[in-house]
Design a protein around this motif. Structure first.
Motif, short mmCIF file in Angstrom:
data_model
loop_
_atom_site.label_atom_id
_atom_site.label_comp_id
_atom_site.label_asym_id
_atom_site.label_seq_id
_atom_site.Cartn_x
_atom_site.Cartn_y
_atom_site.Cartn_z
N THR A 56 0.82 -1.26 0.09
CA THR A 56 -0.06 0.10 -0.05
C THR A 56 0.85 1.42 0.17
O THR A 56 0.61 2.12 -0.86
CB THR A 56 -0.65 -0.08 1.35
N PHE A 57 1.74 1.21 0.87
CA PHE A 57 2.72 2.47 0.83
C PHE A 57 3.49 2.64 -0.19
O PHE A 57 3.94 3.63 -0.68
CB PHE A 57 3.58 2.51 2.16
N LEU A 59 2.72 1.63 -3.51
CA LEU A 59 2.00 1.71 -4.70
C LEU A 59 0.90 2.99 -4.82
O LEU A 59 0.49 3.33 -5.65
CB LEU A 59 1.21 0.38 -4.90
N CYS A 60 0.45 3.45 -3.45
CA CYS A 60 -0.18 4.43 -3.43
C CYS A 60 0.40 5.76 -3.66
O CYS A 60 0.81 6.20 -2.37
CB CYS A 60 -1.44 4.36 -2.42
N LYS A 61 0.59 6.21 -4.52
CA LYS A 61 1.40 7.71 -4.83
C LYS A 61 0.63 8.62 -3.95
O LYS A 61 1.18 9.70 -3.21
CB LYS A 61 1.51 8.07 -6.05
N ALA A 62 -0.58 8.60 -3.63
CA ALA A 62 -1.38 9.93 -3.00
C ALA A 62 -0.94 10.03 -1.66
O ALA A 62 -1.07 11.12 -1.02
CB ALA A 62 -2.86 9.76 -3.34
N ILE A 63 -0.68 9.04 -1.33
CA ILE A 63 -0.42 9.03 0.34
C ILE A 63 0.88 8.85 0.92
O ILE A 63 1.35 9.02 2.07
CB ILE A 63 -1.18 7.54 1.33
N GLN A 64 1.92 8.96 -0.05
CA GLN A 64 3.22 8.91 0.37
C GLN A 64 3.58 10.27 0.68
O GLN A 64 3.57 11.09 0.15
CB GLN A 64 4.07 8.58 -1.14
N THR A 68 4.49 7.97 6.09
CA THR A 68 4.33 6.82 5.21
C THR A 68 5.85 5.97 5.00
O THR A 68 5.83 4.73 4.89
CB THR A 68 3.60 6.61 4.03
#
Length: 200
Positions: A56-57, A59-64, A68
Motif C-alpha cells: 500500500t505504501f 503503490l499508492c502515490k497519493a499517500i506517500q 508513510t
C-alpha cells in the motif's frame, strides 16, 4: 512465578514467540508445542498484513509522505525479521550460518526500534511546529537523517557487538544471543534507551 523476594520476582516461561525469545536474559529450556504453533500462525498472519501495508505504501502515490516512508521502512524491517525468525530461530547448525542469522536478526530488530523512534520523533517535532515554515524545516531534517539513523545506528551497534564477541551469536537451542556474560544487553540496552522515547 517460581519465587519471590522483597525486591524481585522470578518467573519461568516456555513461550517461543519472537518477543519472548528476543528479550529473555536466561536460557530458554523447552517450548510448549501449542505455543510454538500459535507463534508460527501469529507471525505468518503478521507477515501477510505487513506485506499488504508495504505494498500500500509503495503503490499508492497519493499517500506517500515522510510518515508513510517511516512506516514503510519499519514494515520492511519487520517483514525480514519475521521471515528470518520463522525460517530458522531453532535451527542452530552450522554454527557460522547460525551466527550470521543471529547478527541479521539483531540488526533487523534494532532497526525496527530505531524506525519506531524516528516515527515518534517526527510526530513530536510536528506537534511542536505549529507553523508551516517550522514544519517544513522539521520535515527536511528528518528526511536527511532518517536513513543514516534508521539503518546506520543499528549497523554500528551490531558491528561493534560482532567484532567484540562474535562467538556469543547463536546458542545450542536458538539463533539468538548467549545469555551468559550479559551479551543480550547489546540488544536490550539500546531498546531500553529507545523505549522511554515512546512514552513522551
Amino acid at each position: 512465578m517460581v519465587g519471590t523476594r522483597d525486591d524481585s520476582t522470578a518467573c519461568h516461561c516456555t513461550h517461543l514467540s519472537s518477543f519472548a525469545v528476543l528479550t529473555a536474559n536466561y536460557k530458554v529450556q523447552e517450548e510448549d508445542p501449542m505455543l510454538a504453533v500459535m507463534t508460527y500462525l501469529g507471525l505468518g498472519f503478521s507477515l501477510l498484513h505487513l506485506l499488504l501495508v508495504a505494498l500500500t505504501f509503495l503503490l499508492c502515490k497519493a499517500i506517500q509522505n515522510i510518515i508513510t516512508s517511516l512506516y514503510l521502512q519499519l514494515s520492511l524491517c519487520l517483514i525480514l525479521a519475521h521471515l528470518l525468525f520463522l525460517v530458522g530461530i531453532d535451527r542452530t547448525e552450522p554454527q557460522v550460518l547460525c551466527a550470521i542469522i543471529t547478527g541479521a536478526l539483531h540488526y533487523l530488530y534494532l532497526a525496527c526500534f530505531t524506525w519506531m523512534l524516528l516515527e515518534v520523533l517526527h510526530l513530536f517535532l510536528t506537534a511542536r511546529s505549529p507553523t508551516v515554515v517550522k514544519y517544513c524545516s522539521v520535515r527536511r531534517h528528518i528526511r536527511k537523517l532518517m536513513f543514516p539513523v534508521g539503518y546506520g545506528v543499528p549497523a554500528v551497534i551490531v558491528a561493534i557487538s560482532a567484532a567484540s564477541r562474535p562467538h556469543l551469536y547463536g546458542t545450542s537451542t536458538h539463533r539468538w544471543f548467549h545469555t551468559d556474560k550479559g551479551f543480550i544487553w547489546t540488544f536490550l540496552g539500546p531498546v531500553s534507551i529507545i523505549f522511554p522515547g515512546f512514552c513522551r
